[in-house]
Design a protein around this motif. Structure first.
Motif, PDB file in Angstrom:
ATOM      1  N   GLN A 128       0.795  -1.230   0.000  1.00  0.00           N
ATOM      2  CA  GLN A 128       0.000   0.000   0.000  1.00  0.00           C
ATOM      3  C   GLN A 128       0.832   1.288   0.000  1.00  0.00           C
ATOM      4  N   PRO A 129       1.903   1.414   0.798  1.00  0.00           N
ATOM      5  CA  PRO A 129       2.681   2.662   0.736  1.00  0.00           C
ATOM      6  C   PRO A 129       3.264   2.923  -0.651  1.00  0.00           C
ATOM      7  N   ARG A 130       3.660   1.876  -1.351  1.00  0.00           N
ATOM      8  CA  ARG A 130       4.212   2.052  -2.701  1.00  0.00           C
ATOM      9  C   ARG A 130       3.113   2.418  -3.690  1.00  0.00           C
ATOM     10  N   VAL A 131       1.950   1.793  -3.534  1.00  0.00           N
ATOM     11  CA  VAL A 131       0.813   2.130  -4.392  1.00  0.00           C
ATOM     12  C   VAL A 131       0.429   3.592  -4.176  1.00  0.00           C
ATOM     13  N   MET A 132       0.436   4.024  -2.922  1.00  0.00           N
ATOM     14  CA  MET A 132       0.110   5.413  -2.602  1.00  0.00           C
ATOM     15  C   MET A 132       1.102   6.360  -3.280  1.00  0.00           C
ATOM     16  N   ALA A 133       2.385   6.063  -3.168  1.00  0.00           N
ATOM     17  CA  ALA A 133       3.411   6.916  -3.773  1.00  0.00           C
ATOM     18  C   ALA A 133       3.275   6.959  -5.291  1.00  0.00           C
ATOM     19  N   ALA A 134       2.945   5.816  -5.897  1.00  0.00           N
ATOM     20  CA  ALA A 134       2.766   5.764  -7.356  1.00  0.00           C
ATOM     21  C   ALA A 134       1.596   6.637  -7.787  1.00  0.00           C
ATOM     22  N   HIS A 135       0.527   6.655  -6.985  1.00  0.00           N
ATOM     23  CA  HIS A 135      -0.626   7.496  -7.315  1.00  0.00           C
ATOM     24  C   HIS A 135      -0.301   8.982  -7.130  1.00  0.00           C
ATOM     25  N   VAL A 136       0.485   9.312  -6.116  1.00  0.00           N
ATOM     26  CA  VAL A 136       0.899  10.700  -5.940  1.00  0.00           C
ATOM     27  C   VAL A 136       1.680  11.170  -7.161  1.00  0.00           C
ATOM     28  N   ASN A 137       2.578  10.337  -7.654  1.00  0.00           N
ATOM     29  CA  ASN A 137       3.353  10.696  -8.848  1.00  0.00           C
ATOM     30  C   ASN A 137       2.452  10.823 -10.069  1.00  0.00           C
ATOM     31  N   LEU A 138       1.509   9.890 -10.199  1.00  0.00           N
ATOM     32  CA  LEU A 138       0.606   9.885 -11.348  1.00  0.00           C
ATOM     33  C   LEU A 138      -0.248  11.145 -11.389  1.00  0.00           C
ATOM     34  N   LEU A 139      -0.887  11.467 -10.271  1.00  0.00           N
ATOM     35  CA  LEU A 139      -1.737  12.655 -10.243  1.00  0.00           C
ATOM     36  C   LEU A 139      -0.912  13.942 -10.274  1.00  0.00           C
ATOM     37  N   GLY A 140       0.285  13.878  -9.689  1.00  0.00           N
ATOM     38  CA  GLY A 140       1.148  15.052  -9.694  1.00  0.00           C
ATOM     39  C   GLY A 140       1.495  15.524 -11.092  1.00  0.00           C
ATOM     40  N   ARG A 141       1.665  14.584 -12.016  1.00  0.00           N
ATOM     41  CA  ARG A 141       1.948  14.943 -13.416  1.00  0.00           C
ATOM     42  C   ARG A 141       0.816  15.776 -13.996  1.00  0.00           C
ATOM     43  N   VAL A 143      -1.446  17.567 -12.313  1.00  0.00           N
ATOM     44  CA  VAL A 143      -1.500  18.864 -11.635  1.00  0.00           C
ATOM     45  C   VAL A 143      -0.478  19.807 -12.252  1.00  0.00           C
ATOM     46  N   GLU A 144       0.746  19.320 -12.453  1.00  0.00           N
ATOM     47  CA  GLU A 144       1.805  20.144 -13.041  1.00  0.00           C
ATOM     48  C   GLU A 144       1.465  20.575 -14.459  1.00  0.00           C
ATOM     49  N   ALA A 145       0.736  19.718 -15.191  1.00  0.00           N
ATOM     50  CA  ALA A 145       0.367  20.018 -16.571  1.00  0.00           C
ATOM     51  C   ALA A 145      -0.886  20.890 -16.661  1.00  0.00           C
ATOM     52  N   GLY A 146      -1.454  21.253 -15.505  1.00  0.00           N
ATOM     53  CA  GLY A 146      -2.640  22.090 -15.512  1.00  0.00           C
ATOM     54  C   GLY A 146      -3.924  21.341 -15.768  1.00  0.00           C
ATOM     55  N   GLY A 147      -3.882  20.026 -15.554  1.00  0.00           N
ATOM     56  CA  GLY A 147      -5.073  19.220 -15.826  1.00  0.00           C
ATOM     57  C   GLY A 147      -6.180  19.433 -14.817  1.00  0.00           C
ATOM     58  N   PHE A 148      -5.804  19.614 -13.569  1.00  0.00           N
ATOM     59  CA  PHE A 148      -6.795  19.881 -12.525  1.00  0.00           C
ATOM     60  C   PHE A 148      -6.097  20.468 -11.308  1.00  0.00           C
ATOM     61  N   VAL A 149      -6.890  21.074 -10.435  1.00  0.00           N
ATOM     62  CA  VAL A 149      -6.380  21.641  -9.189  1.00  0.00           C
ATOM     63  C   VAL A 149      -7.005  20.862  -8.040  1.00  0.00           C
ATOM     64  N   PRO A 150      -6.206  20.111  -7.283  1.00  0.00           N
ATOM     65  CA  PRO A 150      -6.782  19.307  -6.196  1.00  0.00           C
ATOM     66  C   PRO A 150      -7.330  20.178  -5.082  1.00  0.00           C
ATOM     67  N   ALA A 151      -8.438  19.746  -4.504  1.00  0.00           N
ATOM     68  CA  ALA A 151      -9.065  20.504  -3.417  1.00  0.00           C
ATOM     69  C   ALA A 151      -8.351  20.292  -2.091  1.00  0.00           C
ATOM     70  N   VAL A 152      -7.587  19.205  -2.006  1.00  0.00           N
ATOM     71  CA  VAL A 152      -6.793  18.903  -0.812  1.00  0.00           C
ATOM     72  C   VAL A 152      -5.388  18.539  -1.274  1.00  0.00           C
ATOM     73  N   SER A 153      -4.508  18.232  -0.345  1.00  0.00           N
ATOM     74  CA  SER A 153      -3.148  17.847  -0.727  1.00  0.00           C
ATOM     75  C   SER A 153      -3.189  16.570  -1.563  1.00  0.00           C
ATOM     76  N   LEU A 154      -2.196  16.409  -2.416  1.00  0.00           N
ATOM     77  CA  LEU A 154      -2.126  15.195  -3.243  1.00  0.00           C
ATOM     78  C   LEU A 154      -2.065  13.948  -2.380  1.00  0.00           C
ATOM     79  N   GLU A 155      -1.344  14.040  -1.265  1.00  0.00           N
ATOM     80  CA  GLU A 155      -1.228  12.882  -0.382  1.00  0.00           C
ATOM     81  C   GLU A 155      -2.593  12.486   0.171  1.00  0.00           C
ATOM     82  N   SER A 156      -3.383  13.469   0.603  1.00  0.00           N
ATOM     83  CA  SER A 156      -4.713  13.178   1.133  1.00  0.00           C
ATOM     84  C   SER A 156      -5.632  12.659   0.036  1.00  0.00           C
TER      85      SER A 156
END
Length: 205
Positions: A128-141, A143-156
């Protein structure tokens, strides 16, 4: 019979191959096939649940990489598909579909549900911690590309995504109901974008 020079990564890959083929990961038989003792197996890869966790992560990480390649083959570097689906949502949908369709994985859940769920969902475990980190990286891309603005932290956000995804993906074990991947996609799209995108509205709940 394999040589005793196997390192931990090679042992994990071999274990992943067993799980993928639907073979029960019996450490005595597994060690014998590798040509090492059970004590050597333990020293190099940990106990059975440690090894299972690393093997499941190896399979899951490969599945995530494949889902990313599928999206990029069809859409290049675009942050949304031609239908308007956000890249991370499309990748996660493909990822869940591939995992749900893996017969070796489904057999593990059916034959060893308690162990499998413990290994897969332990917040301090190998998966699970690795899956969580992989999702943070996936969504972070995205966010950086301007695809969406998260309402909470990426980790949450990713914590909620992973836990919700687990609830649907393993629902046959956790709640005695068939996995509904369409409903999972609809809910996760709403969670990420704050509303249900048009491409997801037909999925239903």
């Amino acid at each position: 019979m394999r040589l005793v020079s196997l390192n931990a990564n090679e042992i994990v890959r071999a274990a992943a191959h067993w799980i993928d083929r639907g073979v029960r990961l019996d450490t005595r038989t597994f060690a014998a096939e590798l040509g090492i003792s059970r004590s050597t197996l333990f020293r190099r890869a940990g106990n059975r649940e440690d090894l299972m966790g690393d093997a499941l992560w190896y399979l899951g990480n490969g599945t995530m990489d494949h889902a990313i390649r599928v999206f990029e083959k069809e859409n290049g570097d675009a942050v949304r598909s031609a239908t308007g689906e956000l890249r991370c949502l499309a990748v996660m949908r493909q990822y869940r579909s591939d995992i749900a369709g893996n017969q070796g994985f489904r057999r593990l859940l059916a034959e060893e549900p308690t162990v499998a769920i413990r290994v897969l969902t332990d917040p301090r475990g190998r998966v699970q911690p690795r899956v969580m980190a992989a999702h943070v990286n996936l969504l972070g891309r995205d966010v950086e590309a301007g695809g969406f603005v998260p309402a909470v932290s990426l980790e949450s956000l990713c914590y909620a995504i992973v836990r919700l995804g687990e609830a649907f993906l393993y629902s046959d074990v956790l709640a005695s109901r068939a996995p509904d991947l369409d409903a999972a996609s609809t809910l996760l799209a709403a969670l990420v974008e704050g509303h249900v995108p048009a491409s997801e509205r037909t999925a239903g709940l």
